[in-house]
Write an enzyme that holds these catalytic residues in place. Structure first.
Site, short mmCIF file in Angstrom:
data_model
loop_
_atom_site.label_atom_id
_atom_site.label_comp_id
_atom_site.label_asym_id
_atom_site.label_seq_id
_atom_site.Cartn_x
_atom_site.Cartn_y
_atom_site.Cartn_z
N GLU A 53 0.81 -1.03 -0.09
CA GLU A 53 0.01 0.26 -0.08
C GLU A 53 0.30 0.71 0.01
O GLU A 53 0.25 2.44 -0.54
CB GLU A 53 -1.05 0.13 1.30
N CYS A 76 -2.67 -3.46 7.16
CA CYS A 76 -2.68 -3.57 8.76
C CYS A 76 -3.25 -2.84 9.22
O CYS A 76 -2.97 -1.48 8.77
CB CYS A 76 -1.21 -4.48 8.83
N ALA A 163 16.65 -42.52 -9.08
CA ALA A 163 18.62 -42.41 -9.31
C ALA A 163 18.59 -44.24 -9.46
O ALA A 163 18.19 -45.01 -9.41
CB ALA A 163 19.47 -42.35 -7.64
N ASP A 201 24.29 -36.30 -3.23
CA ASP A 201 24.41 -35.82 -3.20
C ASP A 201 25.37 -33.47 -3.89
O ASP A 201 25.43 -33.82 -5.18
CB ASP A 201 22.57 -34.95 -4.17
N ARG A 208 20.01 -20.60 -9.74
CA ARG A 208 21.13 -19.87 -10.54
C ARG A 208 20.11 -19.24 -12.19
O ARG A 208 18.61 -20.34 -12.35
CB ARG A 208 21.62 -21.45 -10.56
N GLU A 297 13.03 -31.27 -1.51
CA GLU A 297 13.65 -31.30 -2.52
C GLU A 297 14.29 -32.59 -2.00
O GLU A 297 14.74 -33.74 -3.31
CB GLU A 297 14.86 -30.39 -3.10
N LEU A 302 12.71 -38.61 3.50
CA LEU A 302 12.18 -37.33 4.63
C LEU A 302 10.91 -36.38 3.71
O LEU A 302 10.11 -36.24 4.67
CB LEU A 302 13.55 -35.88 4.31
#
Length: 367
Positions: A53, A76, A163, A201, A208, A297, A302
């Site tokens: 704003e 806000c 993999a 890895d 990038r 990723e 996980l």
């Protein structure tokens, strides 16, 4: 599409430019319209200040008097580093404010709308509310549930492998898919991997190919921080924040100063079943530090833990046209599923070709 909806769609698109750059604040957009002409545009600035704003009002100047402001989130009502945006809109002479959705932050939560009405402004709410709910989902989850939005990305062969049996994975998908992944990293506050992926890895986890921009927080989840200290991640700690999530139990990490001395921030989380870090505790610890959107990723263990806990808010798959066979490494660790009814279900929201690969985006069927 009505004029209100059209200008709100523009405000939402402006706000989206701030995704990944404005945490812990929401990525808000604002458009100021006077006599049918746009006189000011704004988005939350990198770092969260100034608010959208304020940016739009500064651009509009005196043309804001008598105008309508379209804001993708309730302005806000609290004083922080800057005065309340609700007061700034009123002081600038705005006649009408149109918002998409109420801010759940208890410091605002309807007070912004109330202040505007008390100052004599006309207020219209709920314009493109569903779109705003989706756009601000990470911020809303942090405020309401104490965790960030989690996007899980899986890049696999046609038969679901990440993999070969020997661990070779560069590259299963093509260059176009990898460029899109960098774009997704840029739209999130942080990129997250498990310790196994960090060891196998040696990823840098940077954005990038998108020009000069702030890097997302790069996070590794490793209970005992048994990670290589000469990794690409630690070697590039000066390029962007590196956070290492570990077990909060005393003695779980030896020589923590070895990591902090290299520029990493240590984040403690609670261990759960099976001796692994509890996924809900991991996300709560990240939210406590301000993160609203996290891009995971992998690896497989996980990813499986987040799926098991029902904490995946968006699933992005990249499928390549090659097969690696049963001896290849699966994309997910064990989920302990015995019946189909126990499997986490997702609804398809997008599918398209990306180079020679297929992108498919999914969201929980109950989300």
């Amino acid at each position: 599409m009505s004029a209100d909806a059209r200008f709100m769609a523009l405000a939402l698109s402006l706000g989206a430019r701030g995704l990944g750059r404005v945490w812990p604040n929401p990525a808000v957009g604002c458009v100021i319209v006077n006599a049918g002409r746009i006189v000011g545009r704004g988005a939350t600035a990198p770092g969260g200040r100034p608010h959208a704003e304020r940016v739009a009002l500064d651009q509009a100047g005196e043309r804001a008097r008598g105008a309508t402001a379209y804001v993708s989130l309730e302005p806000c009502a609290h004083t922080g580093r800057t005065p309340p945006c609700a007061e700034a809109l009123a002081a600038a002479g705005i006649a009408r404010v149109v918002t998409a959705i109420e801010d759940p932050d208890p410091r605002t939560a309807g007070r912004g709308h109330a202040r505007l009405r008390a100052a004599g402004l006309k207020v219209t709410t709920g314009v493109l509310a569903a779109e705003a709910q989706s756009a601000h989902r990470g911020f809303f989850l942090r405020v309401n549930d104490g965790r960030p939005m989690l996007t899980l990305k899986l890049a696999t062969s046609f038969d679901g492998r990440i993999a070969t049996a020997t661990g070779e994975s560069r590259w299963i998908t093509g260059g176009a898919a990898r460029r899109l992944v960098h774009g997704e990293r840029a739209r999130h506050d942080a990129v997250l991997v498990g310790g196994g992926t960090a060891r196998a890895d040696d990823p840098a986890l940077t954005v990038r190919g998108l020009g000069s921009r702030p890097q997302p927080v790069r996070i590794v989840v490793s209970r005992h921080l048994n990670l290589p200290r000469d990794s690409r991640l630690m070697g590039s700690a000066g390029e962007g924040p590196v956070w290492l999530v570990h077990d909060a139990a005393p003695g779980a990490v030896t020589s923590p100063e070895a990591w902090t001395g290299r520029g990493a921030e240590l984040v403690a989380a609670r261990a759960g079943r099976g001796g692994q870090l509890d996924p809900a505790s991991v996300l709560a610890a990240l939210a406590a530090r301000g993160l609203t959107r996290v891009f995971c990723e992998g690896g497989g263990a996980l990813a499986a833990s987040f799926l098991q806990a029902g904490l995946v808010d968006e699933l992005i798959g990249f499928t390549a046209g090659l097969a690696l066979g049963a001896e290849g490494q699966p994309a997910l660790g064990a989920l302990g599923i015995e019946e189909l009814s126990e499997a986490p279900r997702f609804a398809l929201v997008e599918t398209r070709a990306v180079g020679d690969d297929v992108l498919h985006r999914w969201r929980p069927v109950d989300g």
